[in-house]
Design a protein around this motif. Structure first.
Motif, mmCIF file in Angstrom:
data_model
loop_
_atom_site.group_PDB
_atom_site.id
_atom_site.type_symbol
_atom_site.label_atom_id
_atom_site.label_comp_id
_atom_site.label_asym_id
_atom_site.label_seq_id
_atom_site.Cartn_x
_atom_site.Cartn_y
_atom_site.Cartn_z
ATOM 1 N N UNK B 35 0.840 -1.190 0.000
ATOM 2 C CA UNK B 35 0.000 0.000 0.000
ATOM 3 C C UNK B 35 0.884 1.252 0.000
ATOM 4 N N UNK B 37 0.736 5.234 1.283
ATOM 5 C CA UNK B 37 -0.020 6.138 2.133
ATOM 6 C C UNK B 37 0.576 7.537 2.067
ATOM 7 N N UNK B 43 -4.292 4.439 3.453
ATOM 8 C CA UNK B 43 -3.475 3.676 2.496
ATOM 9 C C UNK B 43 -4.236 3.364 1.208
ATOM 10 N N UNK B 88 4.580 7.072 2.431
ATOM 11 C CA UNK B 88 4.912 5.932 3.288
ATOM 12 C C UNK B 88 4.432 4.679 2.562
ATOM 13 N N UNK B 90 3.643 0.813 2.766
ATOM 14 C CA UNK B 90 3.309 -0.178 3.776
ATOM 15 C C UNK B 90 3.180 -1.557 3.156
#
Lengths: 110, 114
Positions: B35, B37, B43, B88, B90
């Motif tokens: 994901x 984000x 996300x 970010x 993930x």
């Protein structure tokens, strides 16, 4: 279009002041709804899964419920350590993809 | 019981470069999802790997690619980096690709593009 909307965007509570967060969804073929907690600089932490309307799950000061159109996350007598962003996500009958809402940032002051 | 681990934790790249992010799933999990984000957002699903194959893909360009290894670990590759790729990233692991089992997330890789 499949969509997940969370409200409010931000919520400020005093310690002990109970409240609720909302997650509404317009999707076809809901397989499950998930609640996560995310602390700053961390990944989402799994809280609950709800699969069918009428289902409820509880964990410490948190309770999650599900209807055909929305889910609520109730926080009873919150403490400062409950401060975090709470995310809800839905999984559809199309595989493993999760569709997330934008999150509710909860702040609990002592 | 080790959870999902990601490396590196932070990365700085310039536009046009390529990057590889790595993920080790939670013990006992065989499925990895990635994901993206952005700051202040939820996300966004990139893709999912199961049995070393891409099983499902979100709305991301072909610059985003991945791989899953026989030990279930995974890599995310992004080519021709753009400023908008700053986010970010993930990784989440689960038991099986079906989506009815909860996905458990790592703490992510913070990617900054200059």
């Amino acid at each position: 279009e499949d969509q997940v909307t969370q409200s409010p965007e931000a919520l400020r509570l005093q310690e002990g002041e109970s409240s609720s967060l909302n997650c509404s969804y317009t999707v076809s073929g809901l397989r499950g709804l998930f609640w996560y907690r995310q602390d700053p600089g961390k990944g989402p932490e799994f809280l609950f899964t709800l699969y069918s309307a009428g289902e409820e799950k509880e964990k410490e000061r948190l309770k999650a419920t599900l209807t055909k159109k929305e889910s609520f996350l109730y926080i009873t007598a919150p403490k400062p350590e409950d401060s975090a962003t709470y995310l809800c996500a839905v999984n559809l009958n199309q595989g493993g993809k999760l569709i997330f809402g934008q999150g509710t940032e909860l702040s609990v002051k002592p | 019981d080790a959870g999902v681990t990601q490396s590196p934790t932070h990365l700085i790249k310039t536009r046009g470069q390529q990057v590889t992010l790595r993920c080790s799933p939670k013990s006992g999990h065989d499925t990895v999802s990635w994901y993206q984000q952005a700051l202040g957002q939820g996300p966004q699903f990139i893709f999912q790997y199961y049995e070393e194959e891409e099983r499902q893909r979100g709305n991301f360009p072909d610059r985003f690619s991945g791989h899953q290894f026989p030990n279930y670990s995974s890599e995310l590759n992004v080519n021709a980096l753009l400023l908008g790729d700053s986010a970010l990233y993930l990784c989440a692991s689960s038991l099986g690709p079906g989506g009815n089992q909860p996905q458990h997330f790592g703490d992510g890789t913070r990617l900054s593009i200059l």
